[in-house]
Design an enzyme around this catalytic site. Structure first.
Site, PDB file in Angstrom:
ATOM      1  N   HIS A  48       0.809  -1.215   0.000  1.00  0.00           N
ATOM      2  CA  HIS A  48       0.000   0.000   0.000  1.00  0.00           C
ATOM      3  C   HIS A  48       0.846   1.271   0.000  1.00  0.00           C
ATOM      4  CE1 HIS A  48      -3.664  -2.293   0.537  1.00  0.00           C
ATOM      5  NE2 HIS A  48      -3.120  -2.918   1.569  1.00  0.00           N
ATOM      6  N   GLU A 148      -6.170 -13.178   5.156  1.00  0.00           N
ATOM      7  CA  GLU A 148      -7.030 -11.994   5.195  1.00  0.00           C
ATOM      8  C   GLU A 148      -8.284 -12.122   4.338  1.00  0.00           C
ATOM      9  OE1 GLU A 148      -4.754  -8.604   3.931  1.00  0.00           O
ATOM     10  OE2 GLU A 148      -3.624  -9.759   2.459  1.00  0.00           O
ATOM     11  N   ASP A 174      -9.065  -6.760   5.863  1.00  0.00           N
ATOM     12  CA  ASP A 174      -9.556  -7.398   4.642  1.00  0.00           C
ATOM     13  C   ASP A 174     -10.438  -8.593   4.955  1.00  0.00           C
ATOM     14  OD1 ASP A 174      -8.704  -5.895   2.392  1.00  0.00           O
ATOM     15  OD2 ASP A 174      -6.653  -6.493   2.794  1.00  0.00           O
TER      16      ASP A 174
END
Length: 251
Positions: A48, A148, A174
């Site tokens: 990210h 996740e 997630d």
């Protein structure tokens, strides 16, 4: 003779301790600022965050200066991506969205040399001048998979059978999304799914990981989660607010 640097976080886990990893905005200077505070490693965000291959050598080098584990999260489960990141100095790799045993095995294959995996042979930045580097690298590199998605929880009993994974890290963010509970990290159904994962991971004698904060640390310690990442920025906001509140009252 040059010795291969020890992986502090892995050593802490192997000795029965709790490994702590600082997350958040990172630079070489921030890593050095945080280094004396007692963490085992620094999380370098390449899923990210903004970091690219050109950034990784100096970020991992900053960790090396303080004997900390450089933990790099990637964005794809690709063997070439995994071992290139290791070649640039990372000591630990985090791979997102690992949902099956086959996907977990791919992480091992990309991160470990023969006879454990299929990592492409090159002497990484960590291996410069190190005699008999390849087997030593297998001992020191750390492979972490993110659990996740709810499908990963459904497959967790098979995933944890894969040898060579050091930490099975359950990411509630997630996970909540995959359960149709977007952003509800602490929803009872999400927590129940995570607990099922922890039970399987710990029951198999493996290490579990989690993202923690001051607010929920005890919750995870009670569950014997021993690989803990935490946002260092969590301590900045409250302190700044307190300071600004005092300024406002004095104005």
């Amino acid at each position: 003779m040059v010795e291969l640097r020890k992986n502090k976080a892995k050593q802490t886990l192997n000795e029965g301790g709790i490994a702590t990893i600082a997350m958040g905005n990172m630079s070489g200077d921030i890593i050095e600022f945080l280094a004396p505070m007692g963490f085992d490693g620094m999380w370098i965000e390449a899923e990210h965050g903004p970091f690219d291959f050109q950034d990784i050598p100096n970020l991992t080098r900053a960790c090396d200066l303080w004997g900390l584990t450089s933990v790099v999260r990637l964005h794809l489960n690709m063997q070439g991506l995994i071992y290139r990141t290791l070649d640039l100095g990372a000591q630990a790799i985090v791979v997102p969205h690992v949902n099956t045993a086959e996907e977990a095995q791919n992480v091992v294959d990309g991160g470990k040399f023969h006879p454990i995996g299929k990592r492409g042979m090159a002497t990484s930045r960590q291996g410069i001048g190190v005699d008999n580097y390849y087997p030593k690298a297998n001992d020191e590199t750390m492979m972490i998979v993110l659990i996740e998605d709810i499908v990963a929880i459904e497959n967790i009993e098979e995933i944890v059978k894969v040898d060579g994974i050091d930490v099975f890290f359950i990411a509630n963010g997630d996970l909540s999304q995959s359960m149709g509970l977007l952003g509800q990290y602490r929803h009872p159904d999400v927590l129940a799914a995570a607990d099922r994962g922890y039970e399987a991971i710990l029951g198999a004698g493996k290490h579990a990981g989690a993202l923690v904060s001051d607010d929920n640390l005890d919750y995870y310690l009670e569950r014997n989660i021993r690989f803990l990442s935490t946002q260092w920025t969590q301590w900045v906001g409250p302190s700044v607010k307190s300071f600004m509140d005092r300024i406002e009252k004095a104005s």
